[in-house]
Design a protein around this motif. Structure first.
Motif, PDB file in Angstrom:
ATOM      1  N   GLU A  98      76.154  17.602  62.404  1.00 50.76           N
ATOM      2  CA  GLU A  98      76.751  17.610  61.072  1.00 50.76           C
ATOM      3  C   GLU A  98      75.795  18.244  60.070  1.00 50.76           C
ATOM      4  OE1 GLU A  98      79.234  17.129  57.856  1.00 50.76           O
ATOM      5  OE2 GLU A  98      79.717  16.924  59.987  1.00 50.76           O
ATOM      6  N   ARG A  99      74.519  17.863  60.134  1.00 48.13           N
ATOM      7  CA  ARG A  99      73.526  18.430  59.210  1.00 48.13           C
ATOM      8  C   ARG A  99      73.316  19.921  59.480  1.00 48.13           C
ATOM      9  NH1 ARG A  99      70.906  13.410  60.360  1.00 48.13           N
ATOM     10  NH2 ARG A  99      69.534  14.411  61.893  1.00 48.13           N
ATOM     11  N   ILE A 100      73.227  20.284  60.761  1.00 46.18           N
ATOM     12  CA  ILE A 100      72.941  21.679  61.126  1.00 46.18           C
ATOM     13  C   ILE A 100      74.072  22.606  60.709  1.00 46.18           C
ATOM     14  CG2 ILE A 100      72.729  23.242  63.103  1.00 46.18           C
ATOM     15  CD1 ILE A 100      70.138  21.880  62.460  1.00 46.18           C
ATOM     16  N   PHE A 101      75.305  22.256  61.060  1.00 48.53           N
ATOM     17  CA  PHE A 101      76.415  23.159  60.752  1.00 48.53           C
ATOM     18  C   PHE A 101      76.744  23.168  59.260  1.00 48.53           C
ATOM     19  CE2 PHE A 101      77.289  22.750  65.380  1.00 48.53           C
ATOM     20  CZ  PHE A 101      77.242  24.101  65.675  1.00 48.53           C
ATOM     21  N   SER A 102      76.442  22.090  58.561  1.00 49.29           N
ATOM     22  CA  SER A 102      76.612  22.096  57.102  1.00 49.29           C
ATOM     23  C   SER A 102      75.628  23.060  56.448  1.00 49.29           C
ATOM     24  CB  SER A 102      76.399  20.690  56.542  1.00 49.29           C
ATOM     25  OG  SER A 102      77.410  19.821  56.976  1.00 49.29           O
ATOM     26  N   ALA A 103      74.423  23.165  57.040  1.00 49.93           N
ATOM     27  CA  ALA A 103      73.384  24.027  56.467  1.00 49.93           C
ATOM     28  C   ALA A 103      73.513  25.485  56.902  1.00 49.93           C
ATOM     29  CB  ALA A 103      72.004  23.505  56.871  1.00 49.93           C
ATOM     30  N   MET A 104      74.139  25.729  58.042  1.00 53.28           N
ATOM     31  CA  MET A 104      74.150  27.074  58.630  1.00 53.28           C
ATOM     32  C   MET A 104      74.906  28.074  57.752  1.00 53.28           C
ATOM     33  SD  MET A 104      75.451  28.243  62.430  1.00 53.28           S
ATOM     34  CE  MET A 104      74.264  27.170  63.251  1.00 53.28           C
ATOM     35  N   PRO A 105      74.260  29.183  57.374  1.00 50.97           N
ATOM     36  CA  PRO A 105      74.940  30.203  56.562  1.00 50.97           C
ATOM     37  C   PRO A 105      76.083  30.854  57.343  1.00 50.97           C
ATOM     38  CG  PRO A 105      72.559  30.560  56.634  1.00 50.97           C
ATOM     39  CD  PRO A 105      72.871  29.552  57.683  1.00 50.97           C
ATOM     40  N   THR A 106      76.954  31.509  56.618  1.00 43.49           N
ATOM     41  CA  THR A 106      78.048  32.261  57.241  1.00 43.49           C
ATOM     42  C   THR A 106      78.045  33.685  56.684  1.00 43.49           C
ATOM     43  OG1 THR A 106      79.585  31.485  55.528  1.00 43.49           O
ATOM     44  CG2 THR A 106      79.489  30.233  57.590  1.00 43.49           C
ATOM     45  N   PRO A 107      78.576  34.665  57.453  1.00 40.12           N
ATOM     46  CA  PRO A 107      79.101  34.479  58.809  1.00 40.12           C
ATOM     47  C   PRO A 107      77.972  34.222  59.807  1.00 40.12           C
ATOM     48  CG  PRO A 107      79.085  36.794  58.243  1.00 40.12           C
ATOM     49  CD  PRO A 107      78.684  36.074  57.003  1.00 40.12           C
ATOM     50  N   ALA A 108      78.279  33.409  60.820  1.00 45.52           N
ATOM     51  CA  ALA A 108      77.298  33.078  61.853  1.00 45.52           C
ATOM     52  C   ALA A 108      77.955  33.219  63.221  1.00 45.52           C
ATOM     53  CB  ALA A 108      76.770  31.665  61.659  1.00 45.52           C
ATOM     54  N   TYR A 109      77.215  33.800  64.142  1.00 40.15           N
ATOM     55  CA  TYR A 109      77.650  33.959  65.531  1.00 40.15           C
ATOM     56  C   TYR A 109      76.622  33.227  66.389  1.00 40.15           C
ATOM     57  CZ  TYR A 109      80.195  37.739  63.262  1.00 40.15           C
ATOM     58  OH  TYR A 109      80.999  38.467  62.412  1.00 40.15           O
ATOM     59  N   LEU A 110      77.073  32.278  67.164  1.00 46.08           N
ATOM     60  CA  LEU A 110      76.101  31.451  67.866  1.00 46.08           C
ATOM     61  C   LEU A 110      76.519  31.144  69.288  1.00 46.08           C
ATOM     62  CD1 LEU A 110      76.639  27.750  67.117  1.00 46.08           C
ATOM     63  CD2 LEU A 110      77.643  29.369  65.511  1.00 46.08           C
ATOM     64  N   THR A 111      75.501  30.785  70.065  1.00 43.14           N
ATOM     65  CA  THR A 111      75.712  30.241  71.396  1.00 43.14           C
ATOM     66  C   THR A 111      74.812  29.025  71.524  1.00 43.14           C
ATOM     67  OG1 THR A 111      76.003  30.872  73.717  1.00 43.14           O
ATOM     68  CG2 THR A 111      73.940  31.546  72.658  1.00 43.14           C
ATOM     69  N   TYR A 112      75.043  28.222  72.553  1.00 43.44           N
ATOM     70  CA  TYR A 112      74.280  26.987  72.700  1.00 43.44           C
ATOM     71  C   TYR A 112      73.127  27.162  73.683  1.00 43.44           C
ATOM     72  CZ  TYR A 112      77.931  24.503  70.137  1.00 43.44           C
ATOM     73  OH  TYR A 112      78.796  24.068  69.165  1.00 43.44           O
ATOM     74  N   GLY A 113      72.082  26.336  73.512  1.00 39.86           N
ATOM     75  CA  GLY A 113      70.932  26.352  74.399  1.00 39.86           C
ATOM     76  C   GLY A 113      71.004  25.264  75.449  1.00 39.86           C
ATOM     77  N   ASN A 114      69.908  25.094  76.178  1.00 38.85           N
ATOM     78  CA  ASN A 114      69.911  24.139  77.284  1.00 38.85           C
ATOM     79  C   ASN A 114      69.876  22.684  76.833  1.00 38.85           C
ATOM     80  OD1 ASN A 114      67.079  25.129  76.665  1.00 38.85           O
ATOM     81  ND2 ASN A 114      66.602  23.311  77.862  1.00 38.85           N
ATOM     82  N   VAL A 115      69.418  22.395  75.598  1.00 42.78           N
ATOM     83  CA  VAL A 115      69.390  20.996  75.159  1.00 42.78           C
ATOM     84  C   VAL A 115      70.632  20.616  74.359  1.00 42.78           C
ATOM     85  CG1 VAL A 115      66.864  21.016  75.074  1.00 42.78           C
ATOM     86  CG2 VAL A 115      68.164  21.354  72.967  1.00 42.78           C
ATOM     87  N   ASP A 116      71.534  21.527  74.170  1.00 40.77           N
ATOM     88  CA  ASP A 116      72.713  21.254  73.354  1.00 40.77           C
ATOM     89  C   ASP A 116      73.812  20.532  74.127  1.00 40.77           C
ATOM     90  OD1 ASP A 116      72.172  22.288  70.701  1.00 40.77           O
ATOM     91  OD2 ASP A 116      72.078  24.264  71.622  1.00 40.77           O
TER      92      ASP A 116
END
Length: 255
Positions: A98-116
């Motif tokens: 919740e904190r991370i995606f609220s802070a993340m600027p847009t537009p954003a293109y992302l993928t997940y890592g091994n700890v996600d």
């Protein structure tokens, strides 16, 4: 066109909020969650549940390669806490996402890592934030391919997959201008962490794809303190974009 690229955010929402300043878009290569900070044992899901002292003990066992003991210690802590460990972890992970995606600027293109935990992260995406894995998107006229997750290791992090599944995602991306992965291609100097003093796992499938298709750039993270931050494979510049939790600044790609 200017793109800012980050990886290994590990809960660093404060710096992430500024990571898009001056850029046309943000690319994030995963590891958004922080389970335990090996530099500050008071930070992360583990110390949130069990305290910094227990986190220090846990980190010490894992750093020494005593993984069975670390798992036994952790099992005892979970048993004392009560309830389903997965529920405790997921509740804490949701708060971080919740904190991370609220802070993340847009537009954003992302993928997940091994700890996600991708299925949890999906619930917190905001408009203008797009997750890609084994997929391609055009940004500023260039084709960006994304491959998320990590390969199986003795660390048993949540989002590790079999080599064959990882290779299928690399194949699905095909020829691109910029190949974006969480883990590096299997080049030894890119895999060795000089602080942890160990080799992380890299992808042979990614390295083969780079040799075959020669993208302009191959971007990745995962290794926090690499022996080498860059390597060339033919015309392809392979770049570790940096440990964002530690540095707090993005890698800039311009064309």
């Amino acid at each position: 066109m200017r793109i800012h690229v980050v990886s290994d955010v590990h809960g660093r929402a404060d710096a992430l909020a500024r990571a898009g300043d001056g850029a046309d878009a943000l690319v994030c290569l995963g590891d958004l969650l922080l389970f335990v900070d090996y530099a500050d044992h008071s930070q992360g899901i583990f110390p949130e549940l069990f305290g910094a002292e227990k986190a220090t003990e846990y980190v010490g066992l894992r750093t020494a390669g005593r993984f069975d003991e670390a798992r036994a210690m952790s099992a005892g802590l979970w048993a004392a806490l009560g309830g389903d460990p997965r529920e405790h972890i997921e509740t804490a992970a949701r708060r971080q996402y919740e904190r991370i995606f609220s802070a993340m600027p847009t537009p954003a293109y992302l993928t997940y890592g091994n700890v996600d935990l991708p299925r949890l992260g999906a619930d917190h995406l905001r408009p203008g934030q797009r997750v890609l894995d084994g997929e391609v998107v055009e940004i500023g006229g260039l084709r960006f391919g994304f491959v998320g997750g990590g390969l199986r290791t003795r660390y048993r992090t949540p989002n590790e997959i079999d080599d064959e599944e990882f290779a299928r995602k690399v194949e699905a991306v095909g020829e691109v201008d910029v190949l974006c992965c969480h883990i590096p291609p299997a080049i030894p100097e890119l895999l060795y962490d000089v602080v942890a003093r160990r080799f992380e796992r890299g992808s042979e499938a990614t390295l083969e794809a780079i040799r075959r298709t020669q993208p302009r750039f191959a971007l990745f993270g995962h290794v926090h303190q690499p022996l080498a931050g860059r390597a060339r494979v033919g015309r392809t510049e392979c770049v570790n974009v940096g440990h964002f939790r530690g540095r707090g600044t993005p890698f800039a790609l311009e064309w």
